[in-house]
Write a protein that holds these residues in place. Structure first.
Motif, PDB file in Angstrom:
ATOM      1  N   GLU A  39       4.372  -2.294 -16.844  1.00 57.52           N
ATOM      2  CA  GLU A  39       5.616  -2.804 -17.654  1.00 57.52           C
ATOM      3  C   GLU A  39       5.301  -4.259 -17.884  1.00 57.52           C
ATOM      4  O   GLU A  39       5.477  -4.625 -19.045  1.00 57.52           O
ATOM      5  N   LEU A  40       4.629  -5.063 -17.155  1.00 57.34           N
ATOM      6  CA  LEU A  40       4.230  -6.542 -17.369  1.00 57.34           C
ATOM      7  C   LEU A  40       3.176  -6.377 -18.378  1.00 57.34           C
ATOM      8  O   LEU A  40       3.353  -7.235 -19.350  1.00 57.34           O
ATOM      9  N   SER A  41       2.414  -5.564 -18.723  1.00 56.75           N
ATOM     10  CA  SER A  41       1.426  -5.728 -19.510  1.00 56.75           C
ATOM     11  C   SER A  41       2.000  -5.197 -21.060  1.00 56.75           C
ATOM     12  O   SER A  41       1.700  -5.701 -21.877  1.00 56.75           O
ATOM     13  N   SER A  42       2.859  -4.288 -20.911  1.00 54.16           N
ATOM     14  CA  SER A  42       3.829  -4.104 -21.986  1.00 54.16           C
ATOM     15  C   SER A  42       4.489  -5.103 -22.682  1.00 54.16           C
ATOM     16  O   SER A  42       4.641  -5.361 -23.722  1.00 54.16           O
ATOM     17  N   VAL A  43       5.395  -5.892 -21.743  1.00 54.42           N
ATOM     18  CA  VAL A  43       5.934  -6.868 -22.225  1.00 54.42           C
ATOM     19  C   VAL A  43       5.020  -8.335 -22.794  1.00 54.42           C
ATOM     20  O   VAL A  43       5.479  -8.582 -23.712  1.00 54.42           O
ATOM     21  N   ALA A  44       4.022  -8.575 -22.193  1.00 52.61           N
ATOM     22  CA  ALA A  44       2.997  -9.389 -22.573  1.00 52.61           C
ATOM     23  C   ALA A  44       2.603  -9.040 -23.985  1.00 52.61           C
ATOM     24  O   ALA A  44       2.397 -10.034 -24.802  1.00 52.61           O
ATOM     25  N   ALA A  45       2.166  -7.790 -24.380  1.00 61.85           N
ATOM     26  CA  ALA A  45       1.798  -7.426 -25.569  1.00 61.85           C
ATOM     27  C   ALA A  45       3.013  -7.301 -26.664  1.00 61.85           C
ATOM     28  O   ALA A  45       2.763  -7.799 -27.703  1.00 61.85           O
ATOM     29  N   TYR A  46       4.244  -7.117 -26.152  1.00 59.40           N
ATOM     30  CA  TYR A  46       5.387  -7.252 -27.000  1.00 59.40           C
ATOM     31  C   TYR A  46       5.531  -8.680 -27.499  1.00 59.40           C
ATOM     32  O   TYR A  46       5.697  -9.127 -28.429  1.00 59.40           O
ATOM     33  N   THR A  47       5.441  -9.462 -26.477  1.00 59.08           N
ATOM     34  CA  THR A  47       5.761 -11.116 -26.558  1.00 59.08           C
ATOM     35  C   THR A  47       4.675 -11.581 -27.485  1.00 59.08           C
ATOM     36  O   THR A  47       4.760 -12.461 -28.510  1.00 59.08           O
ATOM     37  N   THR A  48       3.510 -11.197 -27.288  1.00 59.50           N
ATOM     38  CA  THR A  48       2.328 -11.645 -28.371  1.00 59.50           C
ATOM     39  C   THR A  48       2.554 -11.093 -29.610  1.00 59.50           C
ATOM     40  O   THR A  48       2.463 -11.904 -30.693  1.00 59.50           O
ATOM     41  N   LEU A  51       1.985  -0.054  -9.548  1.00 59.40           N
ATOM     42  CA  LEU A  51       1.360   0.535 -11.062  1.00 59.40           C
ATOM     43  C   LEU A  51       2.227   0.381 -12.055  1.00 59.40           C
ATOM     44  O   LEU A  51       1.890   0.150 -13.038  1.00 59.40           O
ATOM     45  N   LEU A  52       3.643   0.791 -11.863  1.00 59.04           N
ATOM     46  CA  LEU A  52       4.461   0.991 -12.796  1.00 59.04           C
ATOM     47  C   LEU A  52       4.896  -0.575 -13.379  1.00 59.04           C
ATOM     48  O   LEU A  52       5.165  -0.801 -14.502  1.00 59.04           O
ATOM     49  N   GLY A  53       4.914  -1.242 -12.211  1.00 55.31           N
ATOM     50  CA  GLY A  53       5.082  -2.946 -12.540  1.00 55.31           C
ATOM     51  C   GLY A  53       3.899  -3.340 -13.455  1.00 55.31           C
ATOM     52  O   GLY A  53       4.176  -4.295 -14.355  1.00 55.31           O
ATOM     53  N   VAL A  54       2.678  -3.021 -13.030  1.00 55.84           N
ATOM     54  CA  VAL A  54       1.737  -3.675 -13.841  1.00 55.84           C
ATOM     55  C   VAL A  54       1.722  -3.110 -15.414  1.00 55.84           C
ATOM     56  O   VAL A  54       1.662  -3.787 -16.310  1.00 55.84           O
ATOM     57  N   GLY A 102       0.904  -1.250  -0.171  1.00 60.38           N
ATOM     58  CA  GLY A 102      -0.046  -0.098   0.105  1.00 60.38           C
ATOM     59  C   GLY A 102       0.954   1.302  -0.050  1.00 60.38           C
ATOM     60  O   GLY A 102       0.489   2.178  -0.653  1.00 60.38           O
ATOM     61  N   ALA A 103       1.991   1.319   0.658  1.00 59.04           N
ATOM     62  CA  ALA A 103       2.680   2.332   0.834  1.00 59.04           C
ATOM     63  C   ALA A 103       3.401   2.683  -0.531  1.00 59.04           C
ATOM     64  O   ALA A 103       3.846   3.741  -0.822  1.00 59.04           O
ATOM     65  N   LEU A 104       3.807   1.583  -1.114  1.00 64.38           N
ATOM     66  CA  LEU A 104       4.680   1.568  -2.444  1.00 64.38           C
ATOM     67  C   LEU A 104       3.663   1.301  -3.627  1.00 64.38           C
ATOM     68  O   LEU A 104       4.272   0.833  -4.877  1.00 64.38           O
ATOM     69  N   TRP A 105       2.390   1.649  -3.679  1.00 63.21           N
ATOM     70  CA  TRP A 105       1.522   1.471  -4.827  1.00 63.21           C
ATOM     71  C   TRP A 105       1.899   2.171  -6.168  1.00 63.21           C
ATOM     72  O   TRP A 105       1.577   1.536  -6.907  1.00 63.21           O
ATOM     73  N   PRO A 106       2.717   3.405  -6.133  1.00 61.98           N
ATOM     74  CA  PRO A 106       2.982   3.691  -7.548  1.00 61.98           C
ATOM     75  C   PRO A 106       3.977   2.853  -8.165  1.00 61.98           C
ATOM     76  O   PRO A 106       3.747   2.594  -9.294  1.00 61.98           O
ATOM     77  N   LEU A 107       4.900   2.075  -7.404  1.00 64.62           N
ATOM     78  CA  LEU A 107       5.881   1.047  -7.945  1.00 64.62           C
ATOM     79  C   LEU A 107       5.024   0.182  -8.485  1.00 64.62           C
ATOM     80  O   LEU A 107       5.268  -0.675  -9.586  1.00 64.62           O
TER      81      LEU A 107
END
Length: 84
Positions: free
Chosen positions: A57-66, A52-55, A45-50
């Motif tokens: 990043e993960l979605s962009s990597v998944a899209a690129y992989t696809t 959010l950035l991780g999510v 909860g204290a580090l929620w911006p990180l």
């Protein structure tokens, strides 16, 4: 002051979601360590911006992989058809 309230509200939502997810997705064969789950949830909860950035990043990597996988299959189909 509005930004502080937005941060606190997002922190509370993230803490609650992380705690519920850890209780629901945790290993049922192990004894429940509630204080560990609470600590990790508060930290998330204290580090929620990180998070959010991780999510993002993960979605962009998944899209690129696809995309790369689709391009590789199209290329392989073109080469195989050409060689026949």
């Amino acid at each position: 002051m509005t930004w502080v309230w937005i941060y606190v509200a997002a922190s509370a939502v993230t803490t609650a979601m992380t705690f519920v997810a850890s209780r629901r997705l945790g290993d049922r064969s192990q004894p429940a360590l509630v204080m560990d789950a609470v600590f990790v949830s508060v930290l998330a909860g204290a580090l929620w911006p990180l998070l959010l950035l991780g999510v993002v990043e993960l979605s962009s990597v998944a899209a690129y992989t696809t995309l790369v996988k689709a391009d590789a299959e199209d290329y392989a189909n073109e080469v195989v058809v050409t060689l026949r």
